[in-house]
Design a protein around this motif. Structure first.
Motif, PDB file in Angstrom:
ATOM      1  N   VAL A  21      45.320  32.556  47.485  1.00  0.00           N
ATOM      2  CA  VAL A  21      45.156  33.907  48.220  1.00  0.00           C
ATOM      3  C   VAL A  21      43.687  34.303  48.342  1.00  0.00           C
ATOM      4  O   VAL A  21      42.746  33.669  47.420  1.00  0.00           O
ATOM      5  CB  VAL A  21      45.599  34.893  47.275  1.00  0.00           C
ATOM      6  N   GLY A  22      43.353  34.808  49.200  1.00  0.00           N
ATOM      7  CA  GLY A  22      41.703  35.645  49.222  1.00  0.00           C
ATOM      8  C   GLY A  22      42.129  36.879  49.265  1.00  0.00           C
ATOM      9  O   GLY A  22      42.781  37.562  49.881  1.00  0.00           O
ATOM     10  N   GLY A  23      40.833  37.473  48.705  1.00  0.00           N
ATOM     11  CA  GLY A  23      40.876  39.048  48.736  1.00  0.00           C
ATOM     12  C   GLY A  23      39.493  39.334  48.049  1.00  0.00           C
ATOM     13  O   GLY A  23      38.458  38.699  48.004  1.00  0.00           O
ATOM     14  N   TRP A  24      39.533  40.725  47.953  1.00  0.00           N
ATOM     15  CA  TRP A  24      38.253  41.431  47.309  1.00  0.00           C
ATOM     16  C   TRP A  24      38.615  41.883  45.938  1.00  0.00           C
ATOM     17  O   TRP A  24      39.513  42.290  45.395  1.00  0.00           O
ATOM     18  CB  TRP A  24      37.637  42.676  47.894  1.00  0.00           C
ATOM     19  N   VAL A  25      37.436  41.543  44.992  1.00  0.00           N
ATOM     20  CA  VAL A  25      37.532  42.048  43.587  1.00  0.00           C
ATOM     21  C   VAL A  25      37.644  43.350  43.536  1.00  0.00           C
ATOM     22  O   VAL A  25      36.465  43.984  43.809  1.00  0.00           O
ATOM     23  CB  VAL A  25      36.213  41.286  42.614  1.00  0.00           C
ATOM     24  N   ARG A  26      38.613  44.039  42.672  1.00  0.00           N
ATOM     25  CA  ARG A  26      38.619  45.359  41.985  1.00  0.00           C
ATOM     26  C   ARG A  26      37.744  45.405  40.711  1.00  0.00           C
ATOM     27  O   ARG A  26      37.377  46.596  40.548  1.00  0.00           O
ATOM     28  CB  ARG A  26      40.044  45.882  42.111  1.00  0.00           C
ATOM     29  N   SER A  27      38.178  44.507  39.855  1.00  0.00           N
ATOM     30  CA  SER A  27      37.612  44.559  38.718  1.00  0.00           C
ATOM     31  C   SER A  27      37.541  43.462  38.150  1.00  0.00           C
ATOM     32  O   SER A  27      38.560  42.289  38.208  1.00  0.00           O
ATOM     33  CB  SER A  27      38.386  45.439  37.635  1.00  0.00           C
ATOM     34  N   VAL A  28      37.063  43.025  37.129  1.00  0.00           N
ATOM     35  CA  VAL A  28      36.727  41.798  36.308  1.00  0.00           C
ATOM     36  C   VAL A  28      36.712  42.066  34.872  1.00  0.00           C
ATOM     37  O   VAL A  28      35.831  43.044  34.558  1.00  0.00           O
ATOM     38  CB  VAL A  28      35.843  40.681  36.783  1.00  0.00           C
ATOM     39  N   ARG A  29      37.541  41.468  33.753  1.00  0.00           N
ATOM     40  CA  ARG A  29      37.509  41.588  32.384  1.00  0.00           C
ATOM     41  C   ARG A  29      37.568  40.326  31.898  1.00  0.00           C
ATOM     42  O   ARG A  29      38.263  39.785  32.226  1.00  0.00           O
ATOM     43  CB  ARG A  29      38.784  42.315  32.214  1.00  0.00           C
ATOM     44  N   ASP A  30      36.694  40.128  30.688  1.00  0.00           N
ATOM     45  CA  ASP A  30      36.944  38.814  30.091  1.00  0.00           C
ATOM     46  C   ASP A  30      36.645  38.808  28.686  1.00  0.00           C
ATOM     47  O   ASP A  30      36.095  39.914  28.076  1.00  0.00           O
ATOM     48  CB  ASP A  30      35.704  37.946  30.773  1.00  0.00           C
ATOM     49  N   THR A  31      37.210  37.752  28.114  1.00  0.00           N
ATOM     50  CA  THR A  31      37.102  37.630  26.632  1.00  0.00           C
ATOM     51  C   THR A  31      36.365  36.128  26.508  1.00  0.00           C
ATOM     52  O   THR A  31      35.706  35.866  27.494  1.00  0.00           O
ATOM     53  CB  THR A  31      38.173  37.422  25.788  1.00  0.00           C
ATOM     54  N   LYS A  32      35.965  35.842  25.285  1.00  0.00           N
ATOM     55  CA  LYS A  32      35.330  34.494  25.310  1.00  0.00           C
ATOM     56  C   LYS A  32      35.859  33.411  25.966  1.00  0.00           C
ATOM     57  O   LYS A  32      35.263  32.233  26.372  1.00  0.00           O
ATOM     58  CB  LYS A  32      35.058  34.089  23.665  1.00  0.00           C
ATOM     59  N   THR A  33      37.215  33.316  25.689  1.00  0.00           N
ATOM     60  CA  THR A  33      37.936  31.984  26.358  1.00  0.00           C
ATOM     61  C   THR A  33      38.840  32.417  27.727  1.00  0.00           C
ATOM     62  O   THR A  33      39.063  31.362  28.370  1.00  0.00           O
ATOM     63  CB  THR A  33      38.994  31.749  25.510  1.00  0.00           C
ATOM     64  N   PHE A  34      39.066  33.549  28.000  1.00  0.00           N
ATOM     65  CA  PHE A  34      39.838  33.833  29.433  1.00  0.00           C
ATOM     66  C   PHE A  34      39.314  35.077  29.790  1.00  0.00           C
ATOM     67  O   PHE A  34      38.748  35.870  29.226  1.00  0.00           O
ATOM     68  CB  PHE A  34      41.398  33.791  28.994  1.00  0.00           C
ATOM     69  N   GLY A  35      39.658  35.479  31.326  1.00  0.00           N
ATOM     70  CA  GLY A  35      39.559  36.677  31.798  1.00  0.00           C
ATOM     71  C   GLY A  35      40.597  37.118  32.777  1.00  0.00           C
ATOM     72  O   GLY A  35      41.481  36.309  33.152  1.00  0.00           O
ATOM     73  N   PHE A  36      40.539  38.316  33.517  1.00  0.00           N
ATOM     74  CA  PHE A  36      41.326  38.543  34.417  1.00  0.00           C
ATOM     75  C   PHE A  36      40.527  39.221  35.631  1.00  0.00           C
ATOM     76  O   PHE A  36      39.798  39.966  35.370  1.00  0.00           O
ATOM     77  CB  PHE A  36      42.258  39.888  33.801  1.00  0.00           C
ATOM     78  N   ILE A  37      40.925  38.865  36.491  1.00  0.00           N
ATOM     79  CA  ILE A  37      40.367  39.528  37.816  1.00  0.00           C
ATOM     80  C   ILE A  37      41.659  40.357  38.538  1.00  0.00           C
ATOM     81  O   ILE A  37      42.829  39.890  38.616  1.00  0.00           O
ATOM     82  CB  ILE A  37      39.976  38.414  38.861  1.00  0.00           C
ATOM     83  N   VAL A  38      41.298  41.580  38.789  1.00  0.00           N
ATOM     84  CA  VAL A  38      42.248  42.278  39.646  1.00  0.00           C
ATOM     85  C   VAL A  38      41.650  42.222  41.216  1.00  0.00           C
ATOM     86  O   VAL A  38      40.417  42.678  41.216  1.00  0.00           O
ATOM     87  CB  VAL A  38      42.440  43.973  39.030  1.00  0.00           C
ATOM     88  N   MET A  39      42.508  41.921  42.136  1.00  0.00           N
ATOM     89  CA  MET A  39      41.916  41.781  43.493  1.00  0.00           C
ATOM     90  C   MET A  39      43.015  42.262  44.360  1.00  0.00           C
ATOM     91  O   MET A  39      44.157  42.629  44.008  1.00  0.00           O
ATOM     92  CB  MET A  39      41.789  40.497  43.697  1.00  0.00           C
ATOM     93  N   SER A  40      42.417  42.863  45.712  1.00  0.00           N
ATOM     94  CA  SER A  40      43.311  43.279  46.525  1.00  0.00           C
ATOM     95  C   SER A  40      43.152  42.427  47.991  1.00  0.00           C
ATOM     96  O   SER A  40      41.888  42.176  48.240  1.00  0.00           O
ATOM     97  CB  SER A  40      42.847  44.734  46.940  1.00  0.00           C
TER      98      SER A  40
END
Ligand code: 4AD
Ligand code: MG
Length: 461
Positions: A21-40
């Motif tokens: 999928v392709g899109g634009w980042v709404r937010s990025v959250r991360d910890t030491k070993t993993f993270g989340f991107i919310v995209m639209s």
């Protein structure tokens, strides 16, 4: 690339599969070993969550992606039954297509509509405007569908014209003359012989007069295009450039006209409720509580009817509530329109048979010789959304009216011909497209339902 819309609509087909999928980042959250991107990706109202881990070689970079960056993500779609979202992508690759600088103005918080209005080019990336402009697009389609299903012919009427359909003198002039050196005739008048069209011209305020000529050939037609009015009203419901839908029906009178208007509006309401449920739910939660219930009710009940004369009687009793006091003969202001539809009828209401003096020259004179066969549809929250009428089909009465209105008969030869060559009863109306979108979304300002609004002092972008 798979569209996020497709994922939400047919998720069974994609769960467990590898997709991109392709899109634009709404937010990025991360910890030491993993993270989340919310995209639209813009294809669907809901955002998509991406989970990425430090197994990715660019783990550290991803965590530094700025909001607004364009990314392309490949990974497996997995169901997330316990989360708000039905699924997420477990990323195997996260590529930066185009970085965003850190001063990207749309950070993860609610911005006011005023703030976003100053960013016409970026605001379509926000939830509110994603919803507004997808619904606007659907409404346009629904309107075409309504008329096409009924075999109406779509007529493209000109944008440059020599006539002023509404007679209100609110036109934008069109000229190629040099404004710093305007050629003059011997009499000192502007020499339009030297202008492009050899006469004064302007942007159209309405396609109706041209539309009528096609109704006299095709019976049922509609226009759907931009119209322009240099009204000096800086309100939340006036734009200098707006779109209008103008059906015109032959062998039809004012009653038929109102039936058409009511069924069109109900059709469009049902269409958006069915085809944009997520967006409509959003408006209901964040813009206008009660919107869904109201629209559902409107789609399934009859509109109100009242004559202008009856409406004035009602309003006169409430004159203490108004800034402008009403009496028979005056034009209704927004405050009066809203009072009628919001306080008295509590639903859309047609006001009919206005005094001839306050309406346009083409409206059919009633037998009382004082009123014309006109109708305005008023809706709660906005006021007038539709203006229409039965047209004067009597040659002599029309000529007399044009003389009274100081119209140059020669300019309207074509229009008079329609009353000479097989004149027939006919009627039509104009639906203000933006006001319709406001009504369907609950948005309170016309500037927020036009991608690039033009209003007094504002022609940005
Ligand atoms: O009532 P109006 O002026 O009617 C006509 O132009 C007729 N020729 C229509 C017809 O019978 N074919 O305008 C029709 C509608 C209004 O009810 C309103 O919804 C919208 O057009 N409208 C505007 N919308 C946004 N900004 C403006 N400045 C508008 N002026 C009118
Ligand atoms: Mg009107």
């Amino acid at each position: 690339l798979v569209q996020v819309r497709e994922l939400f609509r047919n998720k069974e087909q994609y769960l467990g599969k590898k997709i991109t999928v392709g899109g634009w980042v709404r937010s990025v959250r991360d910890t030491k070993t993993f993270g989340f991107i919310v995209m639209s990706d813009g294809t669907f109202f809901e955002t998509l969550q991406i989970v990425y881990t430090d197994k990715l070689s660019n783990f550290a970079e991803i965590s530094k992606f700025n909001v607004g960056s364009a990314v392309v993500v490949t990974g497996t779609l997995v169901a997330t039954p316990d989360a708000k979202q039905p699924f997420e992508i477990q990323a195997e690759e996260v590529l930066l297509e185009g970085a965003s600088t850190s001063d990207y103005p749309l950070q993860k918080k609610r911005h006011s509509l005023e703030f976003l209005r100053a960013m016409t080019h970026l605001r379509p990336r926000t939830n509110t405007f994603q919803a507004v402009f997808r619904v606007r697009s659907l409404v346009a389609y629904a309107i075409h569908k309504f008329f096409q299903e009924r075999d109406f012919v779509y007529v493209h009427t000109p944008l440059i014209t020599g006539s002023d359909c509404e007679g209100a003198g609110e036109m934008f002039q069109v000229t190629t003359l040099d404004l710093n050196n305007i050629p003059k005739t011997k009499e000192g008048q502007v020499d339009f012989d030297q202008d492009f069209f050899n006469k004064p011209t302007n942007l159209t305020v309405s396609g109706q007069l041209n539309g009528e000529t096609y109704a006299m050939a095709f019976k049922n037609i509609y226009t759907f295009g931009p119209t322009f009015r240099a009204e000096n009203s800086n309100t939340t419901r006036h734009a200098a450039e707006f779109w209008m839908i103008e059906p015109e029906i032959a062998f039809a009178d004012l009653k038929d006209d109102m039936i058409l208007a009511e069924s069109m509006l109900k059709y469009v309401i049902k269409y958006v409720l069915e085809h944009a449920p997520e967006e409509m739910e959003f408006f209901n939660s964040f813009v206008d509580q009660g919107l869904l219930e109201r629209l559902q009710h409107v789609a399934n009940s009859d509109f109100g009817h009242v004559t202008y004369t009856e409406a004035i009687e009602i309003l006169e009793k409430n004159n203490d509530k108004f800034e402008y006091k009403v009496s028979w003969g005056c034009d209704l202001q927004t405050e009066h329109e809203r009072f009628l539809t919001e306080q008295i009828f509590k639903k859309p209401v047609f006001v009919t048979d206005y005094p001839k003096e306050i309406k346009a020259f083409y409206m059919k004179l009633n037998e009382d010789n004082k009123t014309v066969a006109a109708m305005d549809l008023l809706v709660p929250g906005i006021g007038e959304i539709i203006g229409g009428s039965q047209r004067e089909d009597d040659y002599d009465k029309l000529v007399a009216k044009m003389k009274e209105s100081d119209l140059n008969e020669e300019d309207y030869d074509f229009y008079l011909d329609l009353r000479k060559y097989g004149s027939a009863r006919h009627a039509g109306f104009g639906l203000g497209f933006e006001r319709c979108v406001m009504y369907l979304t609950g948005m309170g300002n016309i500037r927020d339902v036009i991608p690039f609004p033009r209003t007094v002092n504002n022609c940005d972008l």
